[in-house]
Design a protein around this motif. Structure first.
Motif, mmCIF file in Angstrom:
data_model
loop_
_atom_site.group_PDB
_atom_site.id
_atom_site.type_symbol
_atom_site.label_atom_id
_atom_site.label_comp_id
_atom_site.label_asym_id
_atom_site.label_seq_id
_atom_site.Cartn_x
_atom_site.Cartn_y
_atom_site.Cartn_z
ATOM 1 N N ASN B 102 10.195 -5.081 9.190
ATOM 2 C CA ASN B 102 10.017 -5.143 7.732
ATOM 3 C C ASN B 102 9.206 -3.959 7.224
ATOM 4 O O ASN B 102 8.117 -4.128 6.700
ATOM 5 C CB ASN B 102 9.378 -6.475 7.329
ATOM 6 C CG ASN B 102 8.088 -6.742 8.082
ATOM 7 O OD1 ASN B 102 7.795 -6.073 9.059
ATOM 8 N ND2 ASN B 102 7.315 -7.706 7.622
ATOM 9 N N TYR B 103 9.751 -2.762 7.389
ATOM 10 C CA TYR B 103 9.060 -1.540 6.971
ATOM 11 C C TYR B 103 9.718 -0.958 5.724
ATOM 12 O O TYR B 103 10.860 -1.274 5.406
ATOM 13 C CB TYR B 103 9.068 -0.519 8.109
ATOM 14 C CG TYR B 103 8.103 -0.900 9.213
ATOM 15 C CD1 TYR B 103 6.868 -0.288 9.311
ATOM 16 C CD2 TYR B 103 8.424 -1.880 10.140
ATOM 17 C CE1 TYR B 103 5.978 -0.638 10.313
ATOM 18 C CE2 TYR B 103 7.540 -2.241 11.142
ATOM 19 C CZ TYR B 103 6.317 -1.609 11.227
ATOM 20 O OH TYR B 103 5.430 -1.963 12.209
ATOM 21 N N MET B 104 8.971 -0.095 5.018
ATOM 22 C CA MET B 104 9.460 0.451 3.754
ATOM 23 C C MET B 104 9.744 1.947 3.794
ATOM 24 O O MET B 104 10.644 2.426 3.132
ATOM 25 C CB MET B 104 8.437 0.203 2.640
ATOM 26 C CG MET B 104 8.349 -1.222 2.184
ATOM 27 S SD MET B 104 7.757 -1.359 0.495
ATOM 28 C CE MET B 104 6.143 -0.635 0.605
ATOM 29 N N THR B 109 11.812 2.611 8.678
ATOM 30 C CA THR B 109 12.825 1.542 8.599
ATOM 31 C C THR B 109 13.871 1.674 9.694
ATOM 32 O O THR B 109 14.120 0.727 10.441
ATOM 33 C CB THR B 109 13.528 1.548 7.229
ATOM 34 O OG1 THR B 109 13.878 2.881 6.909
ATOM 35 C CG2 THR B 109 12.654 0.967 6.154
ATOM 36 N N GLN B 150 6.308 -7.958 -2.454
ATOM 37 C CA GLN B 150 7.160 -8.458 -1.364
ATOM 38 C C GLN B 150 8.636 -8.299 -1.730
ATOM 39 O O GLN B 150 9.468 -7.968 -0.881
ATOM 40 C CB GLN B 150 6.887 -9.944 -1.087
ATOM 41 C CG GLN B 150 5.481 -10.284 -0.682
ATOM 42 C CD GLN B 150 5.169 -9.863 0.731
ATOM 43 O OE1 GLN B 150 5.781 -8.950 1.252
ATOM 44 N NE2 GLN B 150 4.197 -10.506 1.345
ATOM 45 N N ARG B 153 9.593 -4.757 -1.196
ATOM 46 C CA ARG B 153 9.750 -4.485 0.243
ATOM 47 C C ARG B 153 11.082 -5.055 0.749
ATOM 48 O O ARG B 153 11.835 -4.388 1.457
ATOM 49 C CB ARG B 153 8.584 -5.094 1.025
ATOM 50 C CG ARG B 153 8.690 -4.926 2.540
ATOM 51 C CD ARG B 153 7.465 -5.488 3.259
ATOM 52 N NE ARG B 153 6.281 -4.697 3.004
ATOM 53 C CZ ARG B 153 5.856 -3.685 3.782
ATOM 54 N NH1 ARG B 153 6.536 -3.377 4.873
ATOM 55 N NH2 ARG B 153 4.781 -3.018 3.480
ATOM 56 N N GLU B 427 2.320 3.966 5.650
ATOM 57 C CA GLU B 427 3.062 2.755 5.275
ATOM 58 C C GLU B 427 2.205 1.809 4.429
ATOM 59 O O GLU B 427 2.680 1.176 3.502
ATOM 60 C CB GLU B 427 3.544 2.038 6.546
ATOM 61 C CG GLU B 427 4.286 0.735 6.330
ATOM 62 C CD GLU B 427 5.781 0.906 6.027
ATOM 63 O OE1 GLU B 427 6.372 1.917 6.397
ATOM 64 O OE2 GLU B 427 6.345 -0.013 5.404
#
Lengths: 89, 437
Positions: B102-104, B109, B150, B153, B427
């Motif tokens: 769950n990276y942005m 990602t 959230q 994201r 991040e």
């Protein structure tokens, strides 16, 4: 509990302080535009396993910055001095 | 496959190690029927040769995965993994076993999603049951603005082809009925972001599985052999000095997170890493209660329940650099406060185990996988909290980098010189502080 002796307030729990990283690196002159020197100062660490000289701030006390001697392999804490005494040295 | 299993030792072709036996229902039955013959060691224990094509310093998850993918993906089998202690003794066996993607940020990602995809097939790839459990991770939001964050994201994840679902308060109440939903809750629950493919893995099995698979492909795993220096000449590394003598190598990679600075300094490198201690906790075992990985939104705190029933949880680093593998008590207290604030019914549980592991903390919270200023010398480290979930992709990318002397698209943003180029991978948006990541 790690105990740190603040030069102003005496021995306190480390939770009253905030760690502020390596104090042994010489800061480039503020007027310096040597990007490499600034990069090395901000981003690189010797990160020794053993004696370390580091900044802490007594945030829940006198709010003074101090320089502490501590061994990172054992957490044994040594002497502390006000950070201003060694600033720029 | 079946033929191999049924071969008797005397008929095994020369050169094919005894350990090439696949684990299967047949091998299980065979060993069950002959209890006098113990299972053979899962990997060979060879004497080090005088030289190799590639030496990997560090027999943790990342080092073993690198050796495996060098052999499996790039055909480089003349490889040694050199480990100071025994396999599984380091952070690969000291973490909280969570996997997620769950990276942005762009560079994160694709990398972490690649890792999750490798986790999905890992037990079959390695012929070793890593007990990969896609139980899902729920990241809680405690205010409307946090839920907006959230949602952003989750949207970025979905645009990258990664699964993400936004849950409202009612859905969280149905999914995690044991949280504090009372009007007095200090951190009210507004919703959550759920990644169903996230989960947990049995971490020891990851080390053993990669070690066995790499060994079967010809990799020498050399335990109890400490690297004491590097053979450096004219800016090129051509081997290592060890407690068992000099071993030469065409290429050398280090994957020793926790002690990266210490080892890199032997080659004369200063790197952007400080070592910090991170504590983890296991409660006494209870009946099944927590069926997901749950992450608190108000503090860095996360919790899951192991197959043995213990609640496994962790928080933030202690906050100052140290190589001592033990934490300070105030962090135990604050982590316990997080647990009780989130799940009041655990307040009377006793802690069964508690330990500290040493993390490479970087100024921007992201790792390094890539080349170094020295030729034929490669660096993998700076994993902060993210090392375990990254294990397969880290090894996969590091193997590519070593084999081709060039970073793969997946790890091109994890370069060691990214700060000089002004390309921080921040991040969390928490700035250039190792101890705040």
């Amino acid at each position: 509990m790690l105990k740190i002796t603040c030069p102003c307030c005496g021995e306190r729990d480390y939770t009253e302080f905030r760690y502020g990283s390596d104090a042994s690196k010489p800061r480039p002159p503020l007027a310096s535009d040597d990007r490499k020197a600034w990069h090395d100062y901000v981003f690189l660490f010797d990160n020794p396993k053993g004696p370390h000289r580091e900044f802490w701030q007594h945030v829940l006390g006198c709010r003074q910055w101090l320089v502490l001697e501590r061994n990172t392999a054992t957490n044994i804490v040594g002497a502390s001095r006000p950070a201003r005494e060694i600033a720029g040295k | 496959m079946l033929r191999l299993v049924m071969l008797r030792p005397a008929h095994r072709p020369a050169g094919l190690p005894r350990l090439s036996n696949r684990y299967s229902v047949f091998s299980l039955a065979r060993h069950a029927l002959s209890p006098d013959k113990p299972w053979p060691r899962a990997w060979r224990s060879p004497e080090p040769k005088s030289s190799y094509d590639v030496i990997i310093v560090g027999g943790g998850g990342h080092g073993l995965a690198t050796a495996y993918y060098l052999a499996a993906n790039h055909g480089i089998t003349n490889v040694a993994v050199i480990e100071r202690s025994y396999i599984g003794s380091g952070n690969v066996g000291r973490n909280t076993t969570i996997i997620r993607s769950n990276y942005m940020l762009g560079g994160n990602t694709a990398f972490f999603e690649h890792s999750l995809k490798l986790w999905e097939g890992l037990s079959h790839t390695l012929n070793f049951n890593a007990m990969v459990s896609h139980r899902g991770q729920v990241v809680l939001a405690h205010s409307p603005s946090q839920l907006d964050v959230q949602s952003r994201r989750g949207n970025i994840m979905r645009l990258n082809g990664i699964d993400a679902e936004l849950l409202d308060r009612g859905e969280v109440m149905k999914t995690l009925p044991y949280l504090d939903y009372s009007p007095e809750a200090r951190f009210p629950i507004w919703g959550a972001l759920l990644q169903r493919r996230a989960g947990t893995v049995r971490h020891d099995a990851v080390a053993w599985g990669y070690a066995r698979a790499a060994s079967n492909l010809g990799v020498d795993i050399i335990e109890n052999c400490e690297v004491t220096g590097f053979v450096v000449q004219d800016g090129r590394v051509s081997g290592v000095e060890t407690s068992r003598g000099r071993i030469l190598a065409e290429k050398t990679g280090i994957a020793v997170a926790g002690h990266s600075s210490h080892v890199a300094a032997m080659a004369g490198l200063r790197i952007p890493i400080e070592s910090h201690v991170l504590q983890a906790f296991v409660s006494e075992p209870i009946k099944p209660l927590v069926h997901h990985v749950v992450s608190f939104g108000a503090e860095l705190f996360y919790l899951s329940q192991s197959d043995k029933g213990g609640l496994v949880f962790g928080g933030h680093i202690d906050g100052f650099n140290t190589y001592t593998q033990r934490g300070q008590f105030p962090k135990v207290q604050s982590v316990a406060e997080c647990a009780v604030s989130l799940i009041p019914c655990v307040s009377r549980l006793r802690l069964l185990r508690h330990w500290g592991g040493i993390m490479d903390m970087t100024p921007d919270g992201s790792p390094f996988i890539g080349r170094t200023p020295l030729r034929n010398f490669y660096f993998n480290g700076g994993w902060c909290y993210q090392g375990f979930k990254a294990t397969p992709a880290s090894g996969w990318c590091f193997a590519h980098t070593i084999a081709h002397d060039e970073e793969h698209e997946f790890n091109r943003d994890f370069r060691l010189d990214r700060f000089e180029a002004g390309r921080e991978m921040d991040e969390h948006g928490s700035g250039n502080w190792t101890y705040k990541q």
